[in-house]
Design an enzyme around this catalytic site. Sequence first.
Site, PDB file in Angstrom:
ATOM      1  N   ASP A 145       0.839  -1.199   0.000  1.00 54.46           N
ATOM      2  CA  ASP A 145       0.000   0.000   0.000  1.00 54.46           C
ATOM      3  C   ASP A 145       0.876   1.252   0.000  1.00 54.46           C
ATOM      4  O   ASP A 145       2.008   1.222  -0.489  1.00 54.46           O
ATOM      5  CB  ASP A 145      -0.929  -0.031   1.217  1.00 54.46           C
ATOM      6  CG  ASP A 145      -2.298   0.573   0.939  1.00 54.46           C
ATOM      7  OD1 ASP A 145      -2.345   1.781   0.627  1.00 54.46           O
ATOM      8  OD2 ASP A 145      -3.311  -0.133   1.018  1.00 54.46           O
ATOM      9  N   HIS A 217      -3.974   5.981   3.227  1.00 60.48           N
ATOM     10  CA  HIS A 217      -4.591   4.756   2.723  1.00 60.48           C
ATOM     11  C   HIS A 217      -3.966   3.507   3.334  1.00 60.48           C
ATOM     12  O   HIS A 217      -4.665   2.594   3.794  1.00 60.48           O
ATOM     13  CB  HIS A 217      -4.470   4.732   1.196  1.00 60.48           C
ATOM     14  CG  HIS A 217      -5.314   3.731   0.501  1.00 60.48           C
ATOM     15  ND1 HIS A 217      -4.944   2.408   0.359  1.00 60.48           N
ATOM     16  CD2 HIS A 217      -6.511   3.847  -0.130  1.00 60.48           C
ATOM     17  CE1 HIS A 217      -5.875   1.755  -0.325  1.00 60.48           C
ATOM     18  NE2 HIS A 217      -6.842   2.605  -0.625  1.00 60.48           N
ATOM     19  N   SER A 548     -11.174  -0.985  -1.234  1.00 62.31           N
ATOM     20  CA  SER A 548      -9.917  -0.977  -0.475  1.00 62.31           C
ATOM     21  C   SER A 548     -10.152  -1.334   0.978  1.00 62.31           C
ATOM     22  O   SER A 548      -9.287  -1.903   1.640  1.00 62.31           O
ATOM     23  CB  SER A 548      -9.271   0.417  -0.540  1.00 62.31           C
ATOM     24  OG  SER A 548      -8.517   0.593  -1.703  1.00 62.31           O
TER      25      SER A 548
END
Length: 770
Positions: A145, A217, A548
């Site tokens: 990520d 994220h 996600s």
Amino acid sequence: MFRAVLFGAISLLLLACAAAAAVGGERRSYIVHMDVNKMPAPFVEHEGWYLSVLSSLPSATTAGEGAAPVHLYTYTHVMHGFSAVLTSRQLEELRGVDGHVAAFPETYGLLHTTHTPAFLGLMSGGSGVWPASKYGDGVIIGIVDTGVWPESESFSDAGMGPVPARWKGACEAGQAFKASMCNRKLIGARSFSKGLKQHGLTIAPDDYDSPRDYYGHGSHTSSTAAGADVSGASYFGYANGTATGIAPKARVAMYKAVFSSDTLESASTDVLAAMDQAIADGVDVMSLSLGFPETSYDTNVIAIGAFAAMQKGIFVACSAGNDGSDGYTIMNGAPWITTVGAASVDRDFTATVTLGSGATVQGKSVYPLSTPTASANLYYGYGDRSKQRCEPTSLRSKDVRGKYVFCSADPSTEIEEQMDEVQTNGGLGAIIASDMKQFLQPTEYTMPMVLVTQSDGAAIAKYATARPARGAPKASVQFGGTALGVKPAPTVSYFSARGPGQISPTILKPDVVAPGVDILAAWVPNKEVMELGKQKLFTKYALISGTSMSSPHVAGVVALLRSVHPDWSPTAIRSAMMTTAYVKDSASNVIVSMPSGSPGTPLDFGSGHVSPNEAMDPGLVYDVAADDYVNFLCALHYSSRQISTITGRRNPSCAGANLDLNYPSFMVILNRTNSATHTFKRVLTNVAAAPAQYSVSVTAPAGMKVTVSPTALSFSGKGSKQPFTVTVQVSQVKRNSYEYNYIGNYGFLSWNEVGGKHVVRSPIVSAFAQ
């Protein structure tokens, strides 16, 4: 070259997957697969051979191209080979080297819980998968990520035991990141950016050339999977409670392969290197909330890396993508990957609009204000269609300044555009009627805003246009509500990509759905999430939606199951989740597919919504061996070279070519016809401790006939296997008026334990070819 996508926020998907120009004329990065059996005797290490091969290639002479090949990474686990920057001439020379198998150009990519543990049934007192698994203790989850914020309380190692002795990973120092920042929770952190830099892209000033997260994220996904308990977490008062990961005692290893650059691109060479390193380090589970366009599996780095991981016993979960809700939009559809779609939970964030008449309207909002706003005049551009919809350049400052502005539904205008129009003209706040399909990201809130249903919007419009008895229409808003027990839940999110898959449509995708809407998890505290007036707001925890968010939920569930059943293969764990998944919502109806609100199908939700406690004890599983996937690739007419690139196997045999994998679902593709007959062969394995007998039951729609042989199976004990066949005859496919985006029909096959509790259910689906 194409861009991949991280599936955390819809807005990022709006950037087109356009071809990226090569840098320096014809120089370009390539991933090269080599046959290590052809390595000459003088070489001891593969990398030495690769470097020698590169040094032997002719130097470029054309001005501006550079002189020699540039080595990027050596791959040992995901494949045997390397990546390098080459000219077209050098590539042609390389293809003539003895031992070369294949080379394909680099691709480039973009960026694609206080309540979900309870929603998943994990907080069930002293029973269930949490205590049985010791909360995932001892299991290592690798996340590919945007990096990690190590100081977050979600990565505290308080109460954690020693790092598993088998761990081979490392904590790499870099910009604003010290090796000492890892601990017994965050046991590894690495970054991979060589491919990005060789592409001519520089890491943006707000990012870090290190494992540190710049965007949020990566911190969000990793803390969702395995974050520690953090009390008092919230997003400005919304979703307040104790934030915890799905497997709170599992360990986290971060592999940063997505960086912020001028074009927000990330390189497939970096992603493949991250997966290769995760395998070498010894992760048990891998989660990737990103995806590349669905090209042939031998040119898709996630498919290649996931196959190698699967052969090592590593479970790989990937997000399905945010390009729903049409069919054939699924990404990461390789059958050895568990593909996860996104669903809502039974929680909503509310705001109450009080009209001057005293009537109240309930809406949705995550505007960070917990006190009621003062009453103000309400504006509605009745009589002018553009003003009613708050279309760009439609409003006038003298009409809306200092007022609440009501905007009616406009499917052609984004909510952000309506808000911008209101704010630009000095409106106090916006009340927007919509079909409610949008999820609300924190970055959308630059001013007070409430989203209401179209029916509530009609009530507001009626009030605003009525001739008032006491002056101009008025409104006030109370923000900051969190509602639990919202029905129906779950629903399949409108953005969640749908099946079938483009490359192998005979495998039902997604496999399952999991929570992916308004998920609260760790964020980077130095990144501004919004600006209210002149005040910049920051947060340690953010509410984010996307597939996600659903992939790390499943990765966390897998960590729990892996802890309870360390002997189960990745496909056995997937089967357990699929056959125990549920398809009825909290109102006892079939899970709804948004935005239509009509009953969903397995093309929307796969086998159903993941149910961790039930998956711990499935009774029977459908297992798949690596050899079966090789036979599947053969049946897809992949060449020996292509299969070798994916599997790492030299000269693979295709004598057993077969599209019929031992998958926990049954898929019939109708190619230019409304009728078809297909027979499936399956084998079930008993994973329960005792002998058991099962009988079959089938539910099928009109126009679908299902025949199962035999109709009863007897298992002598744990590990015993029994085969059966299923023949599906589709004679007609009738479209019903309420069904949105309808491309087929479906039923279910269930094996019911005689005198026992286990029910092993699989969907049977027919769908029209793309």
